[in-house]
Design an enzyme around this catalytic site. Structure first.
Site, mmCIF file in Angstrom:
data_model
loop_
_atom_site.group_PDB
_atom_site.id
_atom_site.type_symbol
_atom_site.label_atom_id
_atom_site.label_comp_id
_atom_site.label_asym_id
_atom_site.label_seq_id
_atom_site.Cartn_x
_atom_site.Cartn_y
_atom_site.Cartn_z
ATOM 1 N N SER A 1 0.849 -1.187 0.000
ATOM 2 C CA SER A 1 0.000 0.000 0.000
ATOM 3 C C SER A 1 0.893 1.249 0.000
ATOM 4 C CB SER A 1 -0.976 -0.033 1.170
ATOM 5 O OG SER A 1 -1.952 0.974 1.048
ATOM 6 N N ASP B 1 -8.073 -3.956 -7.109
ATOM 7 C CA ASP B 1 -7.765 -2.926 -6.111
ATOM 8 C C ASP B 1 -8.387 -1.594 -6.527
ATOM 9 O OD1 ASP B 1 -6.549 -1.151 -4.294
ATOM 10 O OD2 ASP B 1 -4.704 -2.315 -4.264
ATOM 11 N N HIS C 1 -7.632 -4.630 -2.457
ATOM 12 C CA HIS C 1 -6.549 -4.059 -1.654
ATOM 13 C C HIS C 1 -6.461 -4.708 -0.281
ATOM 14 C CE1 HIS C 1 -3.695 -0.738 -0.945
ATOM 15 N NE2 HIS C 1 -4.091 -0.836 0.306
#
Length: 589
Positions: free
Chosen positions: A447, A526, A558
């Site tokens: 991330s 995502d 995600h």
């Protein structure tokens, strides 16, 4: 252990460790979440018999607080194959049928609360951030929409409360109180420009964390009298601890205050000012239930477990938990905190986990956490544990912008992502070499940590031997255009509206400079850090003849909730590091 396949089996054993987290107690049962069946689902444990029943299937996202006045558990579930398109469901604690609450089209849910009768939800569509109310067995109604960040933290007594960026200052959070009768939203802050978050209701009183008076502290605001005061606590065990952050807090059923305070990456828990005796590490949630509490606890060397603690006797036991595989436990060395100087002289805290399977100096990974408003604490992190077990020392910097080290430190990233924080990460690698810990250094993160990995590899290429980027950000401009209302607002807050920095702080701008091999792992669906900009970066890597691997995780989003998807993130990275860091076949030696 010398073979690559043996090391991969070790990673698999760590990823498949069952993790447990307490949610609440009702009807004589403890509700908890666990991945014991391969996906994070909800379970309930009969506190009399010790038997458990599975409540949900297919994974859950946000879960509302469990109320003793209702046997229902309310939660959000992704129905969009990882795209974080959520619906809200409820189920009873005895394991009845899961029921969707109708009336709200799937959208990103990032806050859900339940008072036993009414459900309050903060959610985002493409164009707005919204507040919804609904009832189990009834339908949902949107009662407020905005373009600002608003996060629900409690509901009760005809009011919904929470926090958000409500007056345009990206460095501040204000509280809101939404009246369900008048449908009016009132904004409150003890001081303009302060950070105020996660209010919890008890009658007319709000308990919340605030920086209005300097260092973060807990205060109580009475909605009727408009008075602000410190919480009234019977015991004084908490005095003398200079906490920099309050991880979680709330009211007991009879109106006493409980909280978990944090400093230097470790926590202590208190009920009515009396300390809950727990091992060193971190408590991420606390569930008081009469004379007992149920604490979710872990450390860098021990996975998440649920402790039952008797407040009167101080006796504790592990109610739900799993032990590390013996081979992994023997290879994961000591964990400790250091502080080093960044390029501008800022002191940066970092956790170091040494590997007993690596020489000193030896191959080392700088692990960069996500967020960026998060931190690496003395709590379980399967990526860090896997790296140490595989024979890599780990340095995990809490770069400027990390939480847990005071509000001034947290705010330093606002308007400067990819600036000072990048310098802090590079300085972590330099410290690792200078201290004698590292000879070769790789960088790894997921991330925001994946973003920092890509930026560090392309903008500071001479520092690294290799890198592994999971769910990273390649291009802030394109990411902004692809984002929904919540993440557009998030990016606006992070950059403090300075969109002119988007190109300068994007890894794709510096891709020609890449020298070290890079492994890129990205979920297909995502919607927080979309795949499309990463594919454009990969095209450039191909054109330039750079050394890279790309792994796209199919039908995943995600948030990694399935064990099999976690393996699809970690296993390619482990094989990549085995080739380019362990063997010294990467960039800088």
């Amino acid at each position: 252990m010398t073979g690559a396949w043996e090391r991969l089996r070790l990673v698999e054993s760590l990823v498949k460790l069952p993790l447990y987290s307490a949610v609440g107690v009702t009807s004589g049962r403890l509700v908890y979440s666990s991945n014991v069946e391969g996906v994070r689902d909800l379970w309930s444990l009969d506190l009399s018999t010790g038997s458990s029943v599975r409540l949900t299937r297919g994974g859950v996202s946000a879960v509302a607080a469990v109320r003793p006045n209702s046997p229902l558990v309310v939660y959000a579930k992704d129905v969009g194959a990882g795209r974080e398109l959520h619906q809200v469901f409820c189920v009873d604690v005895w394991g009845g049928e899961e029921r969707a609450i109708e009336g709200m089209e799937p959208r990103r849910v990032f806050g859900v609360e339940f008072d036993g009768e009414i459900v309050a939800v903060s959610a985002a569509s493409e164009r707005s951030v919204e507040l919804w109310v609904m009832r189990p067995g009834g339908e949902a109604e949107r009662v407020h929409k905005t373009r600002s960040i608003i996060v629900v933290s409690d509901v009760g007594g005809g009011k919904v409360v929470g926090h958000g960026v409500l007056r345009g200052d990206p460095r501040a959070f204000e509280l809101f109180v939404f009246d369900l009768e008048s449908l009016e939203l009132e904004v409150f802050t003890p001081r303009e420009g302060s950070l105020n978050r996660a209010p919890r209701l008890w009658g007319s009183k709000l308990l919340f964390a605030t920086t209005a008076f300097g260092r973060e502290r807990l205060v109580v605001y009475d909605l009727e009298t408009k008075e602000l005061a410190e919480p009234e606590l019977r015991y004084r065990d908490h005095e003398g601890y200079d906490f920099t952050e309050y991880v979680t807090y709330g009211w007991t059923a009879d109106g006493r205050v409980w909280f978990v305070g944090k400093r230097d990456g470790r926590t202590r828990a208190f009920v009515d000012g009396r300390e809950v005796p727990l091992p060193e590490g971190c408590v991420t949630n606390l569930v008081p239930a009469g004379s007992r509490v149920y604490a979710t606890h872990s450390s860098l060397a021990s996975p998440h477990s649920v402790y039952e603690v008797d407040l009167e006797s101080g006796k504790r036991r592990v109610l739900l938990g799993a032990e590390l595989p013996r081979e992994a436990a023997e290879r994961i060395g000591r964990a400790y905190m250091v502080r080093y100087k960044s390029a501008d002289g800022l002191e940066v805290p970092a956790f170091v986990v040494e590997s007993r399977a690596a020489p000193r100096p030896g191959p080392t990974v700088v692990y960069v956490h996500g967020g960026p408003w998060a931190d690496v604490a003395d709590s379980w992190n399967v990526m860090i544990a896997s790296l140490a077990a595989l024979g890599y020392h780990v340095v995990a910097p809490n770069f400027r912008g990390s939480t847990g080290y005071g509000e001034e430190f947290r705010r330093m990233i606002i308007g400067d992502p990819g600036g000072g924080d990048l310098a802090d990460v590079v300085s972590a690698a330099e410290w690792a070499r200078a201290s004698g810990l590292a000879d070769r250094v790789a960088i790894m993160g997921y991330s925001y940590g994946g973003y920092m990995t890509l930026l560090a590899l392309t903008k500071r290429p001479d520092v690294w031997s290799a890198g592994c980027a999971g769910a990273g950000i390649a291009d802030w401009e394109e990411m902004y255009e692809l984002s929904d209302a919540l993440y557009k607002s998030f990016i606006g807050v992070l950059f403090a509206g300075r969109s002119e920095l988007f190109r300068e702080r994007s890894p794709i701008t510096y891709v020609e400079g890449l020298k070290a091999p890079v492994c890129i792992v990205h979920p297909q669906n995502d919607t927080r850090t979309p795949l499309r900009p990463v594919l454009r970066l990969v095209e450039r890597l191909l054109e330039l003849g750079k050394t890279f691997e790309l792994h796209v995780i199919p039908d995943a989003g995600h948030a990694i909730v399935k064990v099999e998807d976690a393996l699809k993130v970690l296993l390619p990275m482990a094989l990549f590091l085995d080739r380019y860091l362990r063997s010294g076949g990467g960039g800088r030696g």
